[in-house]
Design a protein around this motif. Structure first.
Motif, PDB file in Angstrom:
ATOM      1  N   PRO A  92       0.835  -1.204   0.000  1.00 47.25           N
ATOM      2  CA  PRO A  92       0.000   0.000   0.000  1.00 47.25           C
ATOM      3  C   PRO A  92       0.868   1.251   0.000  1.00 47.25           C
ATOM      4  N   PRO A  93       0.405   2.325  -0.630  1.00 49.32           N
ATOM      5  CA  PRO A  93       1.200   3.556  -0.708  1.00 49.32           C
ATOM      6  C   PRO A  93       1.628   4.067   0.661  1.00 49.32           C
ATOM      7  N   GLY A  94       2.903   4.454   0.749  1.00 48.77           N
ATOM      8  CA  GLY A  94       3.426   5.052   1.969  1.00 48.77           C
ATOM      9  C   GLY A  94       3.884   4.079   3.023  1.00 48.77           C
ATOM     10  N   ARG A  95       3.681   2.792   2.823  1.00 46.24           N
ATOM     11  CA  ARG A  95       3.991   1.840   3.893  1.00 46.24           C
ATOM     12  C   ARG A  95       5.491   1.683   4.088  1.00 46.24           C
ATOM     13  N   LYS A  96       6.263   1.706   3.008  1.00 46.43           N
ATOM     14  CA  LYS A  96       7.702   1.496   3.150  1.00 46.43           C
ATOM     15  C   LYS A  96       8.443   2.095   1.957  1.00 46.43           C
ATOM     16  N   PHE A  97       9.754   2.078   2.050  1.00 49.47           N
ATOM     17  CA  PHE A  97      10.632   2.624   1.018  1.00 49.47           C
ATOM     18  C   PHE A  97      10.957   1.550  -0.008  1.00 49.47           C
ATOM     19  N   ASP A  98      10.845   1.900  -1.276  1.00 52.07           N
ATOM     20  CA  ASP A  98      11.231   0.974  -2.341  1.00 52.07           C
ATOM     21  C   ASP A  98      11.613   1.800  -3.557  1.00 52.07           C
ATOM     22  N   TYR A  99      12.887   1.775  -3.900  1.00 52.41           N
ATOM     23  CA  TYR A  99      13.409   2.617  -4.985  1.00 52.41           C
ATOM     24  C   TYR A  99      12.884   2.104  -6.326  1.00 52.41           C
TER      25      TYR A  99
END
Length: 412
Positions: free
Chosen positions: A203-210
Motif C-alpha cells: 500500500p502507498p506510503g507503507r515502506k521505502f522501495d526505490y
C-alpha cells in the motif's frame, strides 16, 4: 535470473537504496512542517573536524586513495572535484577516457549522470507545486490515467520512493528489449507498460522501495502541467537560471564531445561493451541527463539549498524544507527525501547506468561540494565504484561524515 541481468535492473537508480530498505510511513502522511536541519536521517557525528583543511598533504592522500580504488576496482578513468569556500580546491583526473586510444581522462568531459536526473525532475515538480500548479499530496491519478492505486498514491510518495509501484527496469521483458538493442528508443508510456503488468508491491506510503517508475510518472506530470517537454522545462526553469550551460536532457542517444567512452558488463552475454552510443531514453525522467564536472559543482549547493547561484530561490524555502526531510532507512546515517538523499550529512544523489557513474554531494555544515565522475559501472565485490570512491575521499576530507552506502545483493 542471472546476476548480470539483476544488476542492469538498477539502471538509473540509487542501487544501494533498494527494496530491502523499508521505512514504515503512514499512507498519505505529510512530513513535519519544520524538519531538522538535515532531516531525520542525520547521524550523530563522531568527534573531529567537520572538514579537513586543504593542504598538499591532504591532496597527496586523495591522489593515493583514488588511484588505489581504481586499481582494485579496475576503473578506466575518474575525475574528482572537491571544493570548500575559503580553501584551495582539488580537481584531478586519473586514467583513460578511452581504453582503445589511450586518450586521457580530463575534467572537461561531458558524462551521463544517470539517477542524478531525478534531482532535476523532482525540482521541476516542486517548482510547479510552489506555483500552485500541482499539490504534493494530490493523487497521481489526477494527472495520469491507468496507474495502479492511482487514486491513493500521491506525488509526494512518488518523489520519496514510497509508492509501492513495481520498478519497470526489473521487468524481464524490459531487460531483454534493452540488451538486445541498446540503441533503441523507449517512450515513457512503454516504460510504464513494463511496470504496470506487475501487481503493486505494498500500500502507498507503507515502506521505502526505490523505483524508476515513480520518476517516469512525475516527468509526465511536469509535462502535462507545464505544457512543455520535460527537457525544455528543465532547461528554461532550472539549468538556464543556474547558469548550467553544459547540462542537457538528450532527445535520444546524442552525446556532446568531448566525452569518455563508457564500459559495462551489463549486457545480454555478460561481456564488457562500450556504451557511449547507447540510447539513455529508457531512463528518461529517472536517468537520461548529461552534465560536466563544472556544472555539477554548481548543482550540488543549488539542489541542497534550493537557492540559485545569484541568491534567488529556485524553489520556495518551505518546499525545500519539505524536500530535505529524509526519513531514516535501515542503513545507519542514510535517509531519502524528495528526490534527494542524506548520507552521513552529505546531501545529494548518485547516478549509475551502463558505462557511467556519478556522485554529487554537498555538506551544508562547511559548504563543501564533492563530485565524482567515472566511465564504468562494473561492480567490485558487489560495490559500485562511485561509492567506493566517495567513501575513500570522505574518509580523508570529512572523517566525521563518511559517505558509506553498502550495496545490496544483486542490487535489489
Amino acid at each position: 535470473m542471472s546476476p548480470t541481468s539483476a544488476r542492469l535492473r538498477r539502471g538509473a537508480m540509487v542501487a544501494v537504496l533498494t527494496s530491502s530498505l523499508l521505512v514504515p510511513l503512514t499512507a498519505g502522511a505529510a512530513p513535519p512542517a519544520v524538519p531538522a536541519a538535515f532531516g531525520s536521517g542525520t547521524p550523530s557525528p563522531s568527534s573531529g573536524p567537520e572538514i579537513r583543511t586543504a593542504s598538499p598533504a591532504v591532496a597527496a592522500q586523495l591522489d593515493e586513495a583514488i588511484q588505489r580504488v581504481m586499481r582494485e576496482a579496475n576503473v578506466p578513468g575518474v575525475t574528482v572535484g572537491v571544493w570548500t569556500p575559503g580553501q584551495q580546491s582539488y580537481v584531478r583526473s586519473f586514467g583513460v577516457a578511452d581504453r582503445a586510444s589511450g586518450r586521457k581522462m580530463t575534467p572537461d568531459l561531458y558524462t551521463r549522470i544517470g539517477s542524478e536526473t531525478k534531482t532535476f525532475t523532482v525540482t521541476a515538480l516542486l517548482q510547479l507545486a510552489g506555483r500552485g500548479k500541482v499539490g504534493l499530496d494530490d493523487p497521481i491519478g489526477k494527472y495520469v490515467d491507468g496507474v495502479p492505486n492511482g487514486d491513493r498514491i500521491t506525488l509526494r510518495q512518488l518523489a520519496g520512493m514510497r509508492s509501492g509501484l513495481f520498478n519497470y527496469s526489473e521487468d524481464e521483458g524490459f531487460f531483454k528489449a534493452l540488451t538486445s538493442d541498446p540503441r533503441r528508443p523507449f517512450t515513457p508510456r512503454e516504460l510504464l507498460g513494463y511496470a504496470f503488468r506487475h501487481p503493486v508491491l505494498f500500500p502507498p506510503g507503507r515502506k521505502f522501495d526505490y523505483s524508476n517508475t515513480n520518476l517516469i510518472l512525475l516527468g509526465l506530470v511536469v509535462e502535462k502541467e507545464s505544457g512543455q517537454r520535460l527537457g525544455d522545462y528543465i532547461k528554461r526553469h532550472i539549468l538556464d537560471p543556474a547558469g548550467m550551460r553544459d547540462t542537457l536532457f538528450p532527445d535520444g542517444s546524442e552525446f556532446p564531445r568531448p566525452h569518455a567512452q563508457g564500459y559495462t558488463d551489463q549486457t545480454a552475454d555478460g561481456k564488457v561493451a562500450e556504451t557511449a552510443g547507447w540510447n539513455p531514453s529508457w531512463g528518461w525522467a529517472a536517468g537520461a541527463m548529461i552534465s560536466t564536472l563544472d556544472d555539477l559543482r554548481v548543482w550540488a549547493p543549488t539542489v541542497a539549498t534550493g537557492e540559485l547561484p545569484d541568491g534567488k530561490r529556485m524553489i520556495t524555502a518551505d518546499l525545500q524544507r519539505q524536500r530535505l526531510v529524509t526519513p531514516a532507512t535501515p542503513i545507519p546515517g542514510a535517509g531519502y527525501g524528495l528526490g534527494i538523499f542524506n548520507v552521513q550529512g552529505w546531501i545529494g544523489h548518485n547516478g549509475s547506468l551502463p558505462g557511467y557513474e556519478s556522485l554529487t554531494i554537498y555538506l551544508p555544515a562547511t559548504r563543501t561540494t564533492v563530485v565524482v565522475l567515472l566511465n564504468t559501472d562494473i561492480d567490485h565485490d558487489h560495490n559500485e565504484p562511485s561509492t567506493l570512491l566517495g567513501e575513500a575521499i570522505t574518509k580523508i576530507i570529512s572523517p566525521r561524515h563518511v559517505f558509506n552506502l553498502p550495496a545490496a545483493p544483486a542490487a535489489r
